[in-house]
Design a protein around this motif. Structure first.
Motif, mmCIF file in Angstrom:
data_model
loop_
_atom_site.group_PDB
_atom_site.id
_atom_site.type_symbol
_atom_site.label_atom_id
_atom_site.label_comp_id
_atom_site.label_asym_id
_atom_site.label_seq_id
_atom_site.Cartn_x
_atom_site.Cartn_y
_atom_site.Cartn_z
ATOM 1 N N GLY A 112 0.805 -1.203 0.000
ATOM 2 C CA GLY A 112 0.000 0.000 0.000
ATOM 3 C C GLY A 112 0.841 1.257 0.000
ATOM 4 N N TRP A 113 0.253 2.327 -0.491
ATOM 5 C CA TRP A 113 0.964 3.587 -0.609
ATOM 6 C C TRP A 113 1.405 4.107 0.763
ATOM 7 N N THR A 148 5.243 4.545 2.001
ATOM 8 C CA THR A 148 5.728 5.847 2.440
ATOM 9 C C THR A 148 6.308 5.773 3.847
ATOM 10 N N ALA A 149 5.659 5.022 4.730
ATOM 11 C CA ALA A 149 6.180 4.858 6.091
ATOM 12 C C ALA A 149 7.527 4.150 6.066
ATOM 13 N N ALA A 150 7.676 3.145 5.211
ATOM 14 C CA ALA A 150 8.959 2.442 5.104
ATOM 15 C C ALA A 150 10.039 3.362 4.550
ATOM 16 N N PHE A 190 11.973 -1.200 -3.531
ATOM 17 C CA PHE A 190 10.528 -1.092 -3.352
ATOM 18 C C PHE A 190 9.724 -1.315 -4.625
ATOM 19 N N ARG A 191 10.361 -1.604 -5.714
ATOM 20 C CA ARG A 191 9.596 -1.942 -6.912
ATOM 21 C C ARG A 191 8.848 -3.246 -6.683
ATOM 22 N N LYS A 192 7.745 -3.398 -7.371
ATOM 23 C CA LYS A 192 6.891 -4.571 -7.158
ATOM 24 C C LYS A 192 7.633 -5.883 -7.378
ATOM 25 N N LYS A 193 8.533 -5.916 -8.340
ATOM 26 C CA LYS A 193 9.233 -7.155 -8.642
ATOM 27 C C LYS A 193 10.221 -7.539 -7.544
#
Length: 129
Positions: free
Chosen positions: A2-3, A7-9, A115-118
């Motif tokens: 999730g966005w 962002t928190a990470a 953090f990219r989906k892959k």
């Protein structure tokens, strides 16, 4: 992911990046409390999400002519604005600004690659280790 979680990470990772910069770059100083570091990281993340794309658009020709080295200038502008906005961050001279912008820019680049989906499996593996 999730966005909000992403962002928190990123904010927490930026806290770690700023702590590393404080130790590595002479002339780059930050307040020691977690609350102050959190505020600095939140402002920096906001600047990266809002101001950095605008600066990249405006400085696009310089970035292309310098084969990407103009991105250091973009990172320097963002860090300079962060220094002026926050009383808890001090960048003493131009050399500290250059070194910290290169270090923080490189580490943020690696962070966004993770953090990219892959690369979610890689991120989970890092947190497990």
């Amino acid at each position: 992911m999730g966005w909000i979680l992403k962002t928190a990470a990123v904010v927490l990772a930026n806290i770690l990046i700023f702590m590393l910069s404080t130790r590595v770059v002479p002339g780059f100083m930050m307040a020691a409390g977690f609350g102050e570091m959190l505020v600095i990281a939140l402002i920096f993340t906001g600047l990266n999400y809002i101001l950095k794309p605008v600066l990249k658009l405006l400085l696009g020709p310089i970035i292309v002519l310098t084969l990407g080295l103009g991105l250091i200038l973009v990172n320097m502008v963002v860090l300079f604005i962060l220094d002026k906005l926050s009383n808890n961050l001090t960048i003493e001279n131009a050399l500290a600004l250059v070194y910290s912008s290169v270090l923080i820019g490189f580490l943020n680049f690696l962070l966004h690659l993770v953090f990219r989906k892959k690369n979610i499996r890689f991120l989970v593996l890092i947190f497990v280790i």
